[in-house]
Structures are given as C-alpha cells and as structure tokens.
Scaffold this motif. Sequence first.
Motif, PDB file in Angstrom:
ATOM      1  N   HIS A 375      12.304  20.999  37.198  1.00 14.67           N
ATOM      2  CA  HIS A 375      11.453  20.076  37.310  1.00 14.67           C
ATOM      3  C   HIS A 375      11.100  19.074  36.044  1.00 14.67           C
ATOM      4  O   HIS A 375      10.937  18.111  36.073  1.00 14.67           O
ATOM      5  N   PHE A 376      11.301  20.018  34.835  1.00 16.66           N
ATOM      6  CA  PHE A 376      11.044  19.498  33.680  1.00 16.66           C
ATOM      7  C   PHE A 376      12.253  18.523  33.376  1.00 16.66           C
ATOM      8  O   PHE A 376      11.684  17.020  33.022  1.00 16.66           O
ATOM      9  N   LEU A 377      13.405  18.803  33.687  1.00 14.56           N
ATOM     10  CA  LEU A 377      14.547  17.861  33.544  1.00 14.56           C
ATOM     11  C   LEU A 377      14.370  16.686  34.281  1.00 14.56           C
ATOM     12  O   LEU A 377      14.778  15.553  33.627  1.00 14.56           O
ATOM     13  N   GLN A 378      13.982  16.968  35.464  1.00 15.90           N
ATOM     14  CA  GLN A 378      13.767  15.683  36.245  1.00 15.90           C
ATOM     15  C   GLN A 378      13.058  14.751  35.863  1.00 15.90           C
ATOM     16  O   GLN A 378      13.231  13.541  35.778  1.00 15.90           O
ATOM     17  N   GLN A 379      11.724  15.129  35.228  1.00 20.07           N
ATOM     18  CA  GLN A 379      10.639  14.224  34.960  1.00 20.07           C
ATOM     19  C   GLN A 379      11.229  13.785  33.531  1.00 20.07           C
ATOM     20  O   GLN A 379      11.051  12.488  33.419  1.00 20.07           O
ATOM     21  N   LEU A 380      11.879  14.301  32.846  1.00 21.55           N
ATOM     22  CA  LEU A 380      12.493  13.677  31.604  1.00 21.55           C
ATOM     23  C   LEU A 380      13.629  12.413  31.750  1.00 21.55           C
ATOM     24  O   LEU A 380      13.308  11.645  31.329  1.00 21.55           O
ATOM     25  N   MET A 381      14.271  13.175  32.875  1.00 22.50           N
ATOM     26  CA  MET A 381      15.447  12.093  33.181  1.00 22.50           C
ATOM     27  C   MET A 381      14.549  10.859  33.894  1.00 22.50           C
ATOM     28  O   MET A 381      15.094   9.651  33.552  1.00 22.50           O
ATOM     29  N   GLU A 382      13.772  10.944  34.470  1.00 16.15           N
ATOM     30  CA  GLU A 382      12.855   9.847  35.370  1.00 16.15           C
ATOM     31  C   GLU A 382      12.253   8.962  33.993  1.00 16.15           C
ATOM     32  O   GLU A 382      12.546   7.578  34.349  1.00 16.15           O
ATOM     33  N   LEU A 383      11.916   9.487  33.165  1.00 15.09           N
ATOM     34  CA  LEU A 383      11.024   8.949  32.074  1.00 15.09           C
ATOM     35  C   LEU A 383      12.270   8.103  31.262  1.00 15.09           C
ATOM     36  O   LEU A 383      12.013   6.787  30.707  1.00 15.09           O
ATOM     37  N   ALA A 384      13.166   8.709  30.799  1.00 14.27           N
ATOM     38  CA  ALA A 384      14.400   8.184  30.226  1.00 14.27           C
ATOM     39  C   ALA A 384      14.973   7.047  30.928  1.00 14.27           C
ATOM     40  O   ALA A 384      15.243   6.001  30.583  1.00 14.27           O
ATOM     41  N   SER A 385      15.099   7.143  32.389  1.00 19.35           N
ATOM     42  CA  SER A 385      15.618   5.954  33.240  1.00 19.35           C
ATOM     43  C   SER A 385      14.606   4.887  33.259  1.00 19.35           C
ATOM     44  O   SER A 385      15.105   3.705  33.211  1.00 19.35           O
ATOM     45  N   GLU A 386      13.256   5.200  33.502  1.00 19.84           N
ATOM     46  CA  GLU A 386      12.464   3.912  33.230  1.00 19.84           C
ATOM     47  C   GLU A 386      12.578   3.373  31.833  1.00 19.84           C
ATOM     48  O   GLU A 386      12.358   1.987  31.947  1.00 19.84           O
ATOM     49  N   ALA A 387      12.554   3.999  30.720  1.00 22.80           N
ATOM     50  CA  ALA A 387      12.586   3.215  29.426  1.00 22.80           C
ATOM     51  C   ALA A 387      14.169   2.714  29.338  1.00 22.80           C
ATOM     52  O   ALA A 387      13.947   1.496  28.818  1.00 22.80           O
ATOM     53  N   GLU A 388      15.149   3.269  29.831  1.00 21.67           N
ATOM     54  CA  GLU A 388      16.360   2.436  29.836  1.00 21.67           C
ATOM     55  C   GLU A 388      16.320   1.095  30.294  1.00 21.67           C
ATOM     56  O   GLU A 388      16.770   0.346  30.046  1.00 21.67           O
ATOM     57  N   ALA A 389      15.642   1.248  31.563  1.00 22.19           N
ATOM     58  CA  ALA A 389      15.523  -0.167  32.358  1.00 22.19           C
ATOM     59  C   ALA A 389      14.734  -1.177  31.970  1.00 22.19           C
ATOM     60  O   ALA A 389      14.665  -2.312  32.384  1.00 22.19           O
ATOM     61  N   ALA A 390      13.485  -0.607  30.816  1.00 23.08           N
ATOM     62  CA  ALA A 390      12.760  -1.876  30.262  1.00 23.08           C
ATOM     63  C   ALA A 390      13.630  -2.737  29.411  1.00 23.08           C
ATOM     64  O   ALA A 390      14.722  -2.307  28.956  1.00 23.08           O
ATOM     65  N   HIS A 391      13.006  -3.800  29.252  1.00 28.24           N
ATOM     66  CA  HIS A 391      13.859  -4.800  28.593  1.00 28.24           C
ATOM     67  C   HIS A 391      12.767  -6.000  28.142  1.00 28.24           C
ATOM     68  O   HIS A 391      11.577  -5.948  28.541  1.00 28.24           O
ATOM     69  N   ARG A 392      13.027  -6.345  26.993  1.00 26.94           N
ATOM     70  CA  ARG A 392      12.079  -7.650  26.533  1.00 26.94           C
ATOM     71  C   ARG A 392      11.799  -8.830  27.423  1.00 26.94           C
ATOM     72  O   ARG A 392      12.781  -9.198  27.932  1.00 26.94           O
ATOM     73  N   GLU A 393      10.660  -8.971  27.489  1.00 20.63           N
ATOM     74  CA  GLU A 393      10.282  -9.837  28.952  1.00 20.63           C
ATOM     75  C   GLU A 393       9.918 -11.347  28.266  1.00 20.63           C
ATOM     76  O   GLU A 393      10.066 -12.248  29.101  1.00 20.63           O
ATOM     77  N   ASN A 394       9.606 -11.668  27.223  1.00 24.18           N
ATOM     78  CA  ASN A 394       9.284 -12.916  26.659  1.00 24.18           C
ATOM     79  C   ASN A 394       9.502 -13.001  25.135  1.00 24.18           C
ATOM     80  O   ASN A 394       9.924 -11.994  24.456  1.00 24.18           O
ATOM     81  N   ASP A 395       9.086 -14.136  24.390  1.00 25.17           N
ATOM     82  CA  ASP A 395       8.931 -14.574  23.058  1.00 25.17           C
ATOM     83  C   ASP A 395       7.800 -14.083  22.217  1.00 25.17           C
ATOM     84  O   ASP A 395       7.571 -14.836  21.384  1.00 25.17           O
TER      85      ASP A 395
END
Length: 396
Positions: A375-395
């Motif tokens: 469950h720890f690894l699952q949480q960590l991977m979820e956090l990583a995939s959320e961060a991976e999906a983040a992107h700069r949204e404006n200027d």
Amino acid sequence: MKHEKLPSGASAETPAASPVVDEVEANWQRVVRRRSFLRGVGVAGAVALPAGKLFAQSNNGLSRGDAALLRFAAAIEFIEADLWQQYNELGGQVDHNDNPNPGNPAYIAALQNLDGDMPQYISDNTDDEISHRDFLNAYLKSKGAQPIDFRQFEILRPTKAAGALGNGRLTNLQKLTVDTSWYFRYRSTQNPDLGAKFPQLINIANQPAIPLQSTTGSSTFQAIANVAGIHFAYIEQGGSSLYPVLALKATSLEVLRILISIGGVEIDHFSLWHDKMGNAFAQPLAPLSDPTTGLTFLDFNNQANQHNAQLSAADQKAGGQMFQTNLIQPEPCQFLSPDLPACSVIRPTLSAGGGPMATVQSFIADGLFIGQDPHFLQQLMELASEAEAAHRENDN
Ligand SMILES: [Fe+2]
Ligand SMILES: [Fe+2]
C-alpha cells in the motif's frame, strides 16, 4: 537532532511555535472542517490519501498541479529524512539531542577514513532533509492541501548494530543495489536527455550501507562505509535532477521559488558526497576488498583500472576523465542540442530520466523499500503519477 519519530510538518499534535505556525494550523483546521469526507478517515494529517482523491480542483490559490508537485516533493523528503536519520544515528555527529547516542564507533571510524568531517556532514544533511519535509508539509497545509504522512509505514525492522535506535523504519538500508552510473554521467560529454546511456561504475548488489548486528572486521566496516558514501551521492544526485523537473511544471512563482530553492540544496549535497565517495576509489583507501562479500573498490586514479567495456565509444575516447576521482564538478556536456556548445549542467532534467516516476522506480530498484507494505508503494506511485501529470498552466 531529535530521535523520536518526527511527524510531518506542524501536525495537530505539534505545539504551536510561532504566530505563523498558529495561522497555518488554524487554516488547516478550517480546511479539515470544510471537508466532511475526510472525517471518516481520521484526518488531522494522520492519513496519507491518494492525491487524486483530494484535489478535484484548485484550492486556496494552489493549483491542482502545484499541489501535486509539492506533495510528491514532500513524499520524497519524507523518504530522504527517514534514510538520513538512520545514517545519522549510526554515523552522524553526536550532540546533546541524541539522548545520548554514541553512534557506531567502528562505522564512524570507517566513514572518517573517507573524510574526517563525515559525521558532521551526515548530521547536517539529515537536518536539511527534515527541514525540507516539514517546510513542504507546513506549506501544503497553509494552502489547504493535504500534507504527506508516511508514519503508518514505519514498519521495517532497524539494524540491531550498536548505535541504532529500536523504532520501525520507512526505508531499508540493509540490502541496497546502488545505481552508480551517475558517476560516468557527470564525467561524460554526453547527456541522458539526448539518449546517452551509462554503465555502472561498480556493481553494488544487495549490500548493507549501515552495519548489521553480525558485522565484524575493519575491511567489512570500510566496505559498508564506502557503500554508504556512494549511496549518499546517488540519493542526492537524484534530488538534483528531480527538483528541476518539478520546477519546470510549476505554475505559481512561489511554488517555483520553493522548488528551485530546495533543489539547489540537493545539488549542494550531491557535490559534497561526490567528493567524499571518490576517496573510496583513491589511495590510500583503495584498493580494498570486503573479505566476506568480495566487493572490491579499485583505485580509479590508476590508469590500469580506467577502462569499462560498456562505456559508449565517445566516453571510451574521453579516457581517464571518466574515472578520475577528483573530477567532482560536472564536465560540460551536450545540452538541448548537439549543435550547441557543450555546457556544464545538471542532467537529466527531463522527466523521462529524472522525473517523479523515474525517481520512484529508481528508489525501488535501489532496494529502499524491500519489505515495505504494498500500500505504501501504491500511494507513492499515485503521488508520482499526479506530479508527472502536472504541467505549467500559465505565464504567471
Ligand atoms: Fe531534500
Ligand atoms: Fe537530499
């Protein structure tokens, strides 16, 4: 350095230390009250929920992407703080906060063969990671976002070697498989962001980086201290790449400021450990073999050892530069395009090689989470995939 289990940030149990902390806490409590769905799961920062379930939209000026970036950074800092605390107990500078803890004298002596100031550096690095974790969590709370708390996963058995405290751990430093390819990466004129690949400097597989109860013999202690020194640099070069990757995805200038300011300290750490670990591969310590495992540390300043058949043709051509132990500052390398002049830079700074998912995968391969709850690894991977999906949204 305190040895009691350190909770994340200014948690509900932490006495308020200042008006700022009071304000953070009050703000956090308001958020908690607003979120009725959190009531059923214990809240007050005690449960680390998957990021995706917490942020349907922006809150309090922190965009969903920025929250994901900082939550992932806090997760990594939680992990770093745990592993550094283990090193600190056994090999750090002892002070009055260590209750008193004499450390492990044979381990400390071996670390000091790498540099007489190693215990102080270990303690300082530990303090820094704890401060990163606690700052990020407090900032998240001040913005109404959920902090990271992995205390429920501090379940791994600590070493029973003298000096180690008895509490459960988040990370495992007893069977590490340390990626040492970064050593060639920072001496090469090639860049992993442009596809370059690097072999291992030394194969460290299933080795302890802290003494075990059974550890005896000065050569074995030295080999363990050498592995630790190499592991220090491995961890911090990871942070040196991760923070620029996260910064490139930040939307708010304040979040960008946080990421580049903490990231700069990760680079500072990396540079220090890169220098110290080199002494494991230089006279008078090298050559050294661990009589129990056969792990061997060659003298890489000796021309006879300056070869590795797996290096690329370009890196083979670079010769001794790829091995020389005092070349601790990054060699200029390709950057952005092979058509531009070589530039001394942190590398990688693209997500594929240094981003959130790559970092988690690398930590798993390192053996840091051997024995951990899935469950720890699952949480960590979820956090990583959320961060991976983040992107700069404006200027902004
Ligand atoms: Fe850190
Ligand atoms: Fe770090």
